[in-house]
Design a protein around this motif. Structure first.
Motif, mmCIF file in Angstrom:
data_model
loop_
_atom_site.group_PDB
_atom_site.id
_atom_site.type_symbol
_atom_site.label_atom_id
_atom_site.label_comp_id
_atom_site.label_asym_id
_atom_site.label_seq_id
_atom_site.Cartn_x
_atom_site.Cartn_y
_atom_site.Cartn_z
ATOM 1 N N GLU A 97 -13.748 1.839 27.441
ATOM 2 C CA GLU A 97 -14.333 2.330 28.585
ATOM 3 C C GLU A 97 -13.207 2.135 29.866
ATOM 4 N N ASP A 98 -12.834 0.931 29.836
ATOM 5 C CA ASP A 98 -11.814 0.221 30.754
ATOM 6 C C ASP A 98 -10.519 0.485 30.292
ATOM 7 N N VAL A 99 -9.686 1.423 30.622
ATOM 8 C CA VAL A 99 -8.399 1.579 29.980
ATOM 9 C C VAL A 99 -7.452 0.690 29.894
ATOM 10 N N MET A 100 -7.703 -0.519 30.419
ATOM 11 C CA MET A 100 -6.797 -1.573 30.720
ATOM 12 C C MET A 100 -7.364 -2.929 30.034
ATOM 13 N N ARG A 101 -8.735 -3.165 30.147
ATOM 14 C CA ARG A 101 -9.182 -4.307 30.047
ATOM 15 C C ARG A 101 -10.062 -4.637 28.377
ATOM 16 N N ASP A 102 -10.334 -3.318 28.024
ATOM 17 C CA ASP A 102 -11.224 -3.458 26.873
ATOM 18 C C ASP A 102 -10.303 -3.592 25.573
ATOM 19 N N ARG A 103 -11.039 -4.390 24.735
ATOM 20 C CA ARG A 103 -10.272 -4.546 23.509
ATOM 21 C C ARG A 103 -10.816 -4.111 22.219
ATOM 22 N N HIS A 104 -9.881 -3.965 21.280
ATOM 23 C CA HIS A 104 -10.221 -3.174 20.055
ATOM 24 C C HIS A 104 -9.228 -3.823 18.818
ATOM 25 N N TRP A 105 -9.817 -4.462 17.792
ATOM 26 C CA TRP A 105 -8.918 -5.163 16.905
ATOM 27 C C TRP A 105 -7.972 -4.264 16.019
ATOM 28 N N LEU A 106 -8.521 -3.133 16.068
ATOM 29 C CA LEU A 106 -7.607 -2.079 15.506
ATOM 30 C C LEU A 106 -6.138 -1.790 16.104
ATOM 31 N N SER A 107 -6.246 -2.013 17.310
ATOM 32 C CA SER A 107 -4.940 -1.823 18.138
ATOM 33 C C SER A 107 -4.115 -2.548 17.725
ATOM 34 N N GLU A 108 -3.997 -3.739 17.411
ATOM 35 C CA GLU A 108 -2.831 -4.608 16.774
ATOM 36 C C GLU A 108 -2.911 -4.723 15.479
ATOM 37 N N SER A 109 -4.057 -4.727 14.721
ATOM 38 C CA SER A 109 -3.925 -4.928 13.358
ATOM 39 C C SER A 109 -3.510 -3.544 12.475
ATOM 40 N N TYR A 110 -3.798 -2.554 13.066
ATOM 41 C CA TYR A 110 -2.893 -1.107 12.457
ATOM 42 C C TYR A 110 -1.580 -1.253 12.728
ATOM 43 N N VAL A 111 -1.070 -1.627 13.746
ATOM 44 C CA VAL A 111 0.329 -1.678 14.115
ATOM 45 C C VAL A 111 1.035 -2.608 13.113
ATOM 46 N N VAL A 112 0.358 -3.572 12.624
ATOM 47 C CA VAL A 112 0.960 -4.774 11.807
ATOM 48 C C VAL A 112 1.067 -4.015 10.415
ATOM 49 N N PHE A 113 -0.117 -3.490 10.050
ATOM 50 C CA PHE A 113 -0.363 -2.811 8.461
ATOM 51 C C PHE A 113 0.593 -1.857 8.238
ATOM 52 N N PHE A 154 0.832 -1.149 0.036
ATOM 53 C CA PHE A 154 -0.076 0.056 -0.132
ATOM 54 C C PHE A 154 1.000 1.073 0.045
ATOM 55 N N PHE A 155 1.776 1.262 0.863
ATOM 56 C CA PHE A 155 2.478 2.569 1.145
ATOM 57 C C PHE A 155 3.355 2.915 0.144
ATOM 58 N N PRO A 156 4.359 2.011 -0.517
ATOM 59 C CA PRO A 156 4.850 2.142 -1.921
ATOM 60 C C PRO A 156 4.218 2.348 -3.002
ATOM 61 N N VAL A 208 -1.054 10.828 4.840
ATOM 62 C CA VAL A 208 -2.251 9.858 4.789
ATOM 63 C C VAL A 208 -2.058 8.710 5.678
ATOM 64 N N GLN A 209 -0.752 8.124 5.949
ATOM 65 C CA GLN A 209 -0.734 7.493 7.196
ATOM 66 C C GLN A 209 -0.934 7.987 8.278
ATOM 67 N N ALA A 210 -0.693 9.229 8.596
ATOM 68 C CA ALA A 210 -0.897 10.097 9.784
ATOM 69 C C ALA A 210 -2.581 10.300 10.114
ATOM 70 N N ILE A 211 -3.146 10.228 8.916
ATOM 71 C CA ILE A 211 -4.600 10.414 9.034
ATOM 72 C C ILE A 211 -5.164 9.011 9.488
ATOM 73 N N MET A 212 -4.646 8.001 8.737
ATOM 74 C CA MET A 212 -5.303 6.822 9.047
ATOM 75 C C MET A 212 -4.770 6.405 10.483
ATOM 76 N N SER A 257 -0.420 15.589 14.580
ATOM 77 C CA SER A 257 0.152 16.662 14.140
ATOM 78 C C SER A 257 1.070 16.688 12.723
ATOM 79 N N THR A 258 1.038 15.139 12.286
ATOM 80 C CA THR A 258 1.972 15.092 11.140
ATOM 81 C C THR A 258 1.262 15.638 9.754
#
Length: 258
Positions: free
Chosen positions: A67-83, A17-19, A50-54, A160-161
């Motif tokens: 809501e719970d800052v330690m226990r609640d999960r969201h799939w984007l937290s890991e998926s976007y790191v990999v991407f 995607f990025f290249p 574009v990467q910054a906006i995403m 800020s990017t």
């Protein structure tokens, strides 16, 4: 097995995607009349924006969903790191292209080697390598499914990017005396300070409220690698913020062109 397959798919997707986006922007700008060097530099800035906006969009979604800052999960937290990990590797390369173009414009083609680039952009290169070699593995393998909220806050640092990239593009096309550049500089200072400098104190404050302990005790309650990483990243942000303030304030004092 499915999770590993998804991770590899996201990683390959980021590598493409990025290249691909860079070469699309570059080809479009050349068709619009930009020379090779200007098209390359502006395309690198556009990909960063574009990467910054995403990333910041993912951060908003994650933070507002937990809501719970330690226990609640969201799939984007890991998926976007990999991407997004391939972006930091590719950006090291595009920063080198931008560095070489600047030297060519100034008539210093002989200094456009890798050694000169590393001396000039050492902090940015180290920052990107730190993101790839330390932050990405820590986010994926060391959190044990906890702290997605804080992962989302780190994504919000990218807010800020786009302002930084726009400022560099305006300077590239000799628009640094315009009102647009002044307004962008002011917004860049504000957003950079809120989303990068204040980010780490806010994270520690949030965790102190979660644990119901005094703020100064928080560093004793979190693993030392977290404190080390936060300290290194915040030190870089403060350094860059001071550089941005010096440059932006100097430009803000100049009169705008008609």
């Amino acid at each position: 097995m499915d999770r590993q397959t998804d991770s590899w798919s996201l990683l390959v997707g980021g590598c493409l995607f990025f290249p691909g986006l860079f070469f699309f922007f570059k080809r479009t700008l050349k068709q619009l009349g930009c020379n090779h060097g200007d098209a390359t530099t502006a395309s690198a800035r556009a990909v960063s924006a574009v990467q910054a906006i995403m990333a910041s969009s993912a951060g908003v979604i994650i933070v507002t969903s937990c809501e719970d800052v330690m226990r609640d999960r969201h799939w984007l937290s890991e998926s976007y790191v990999v991407f997004a990990t391939p972006y930091f590797v590719f950006d090291i390369y595009t920063m080198f292209l931008c560095y070489r173009h600047r030297l060519q414009v100034k008539g210093h083609e002989g200094g456009g080697g890798v050694g000169g680039y590393l001396r000039r952009e050492l902090l940015l290169v180290l920052h990107h390598l730190f993101m790839v070699l330390a932050c990405c593995p820590a986010s994926l393998f060391c959190r044990q499914g906890r702290g997605d909220f804080f992962q989302g806050l780190l994504f919000l640092a990218e807010l800020s990017t786009p302002f930084v990239c726009l400022g560099k593009v305006l300077i590239q096309f000799q628009q640094q005396k315009t009102l647009l550049h002044k307004l962008n500089g002011a917004l860049m200072i504000l957003v950079f300070f809120c989303c990068r400098v204040l980010l780490f104190p806010y994270m520690y404050l949030t965790y102190s409220r979660y644990l119901r302990v005094p703020l100064l005790r928080v560093p004793l309650e979190v693993p030392w690698p977290c404190n080390l990483g936060a300290g290194l990243l915040m030190g870089l942000q403060v350094h860059w913020f001071l550089l941005i303030c010096r440059g932006a304030l100097r430009l803000l004092l100049r009169p705008a062109t008609a």
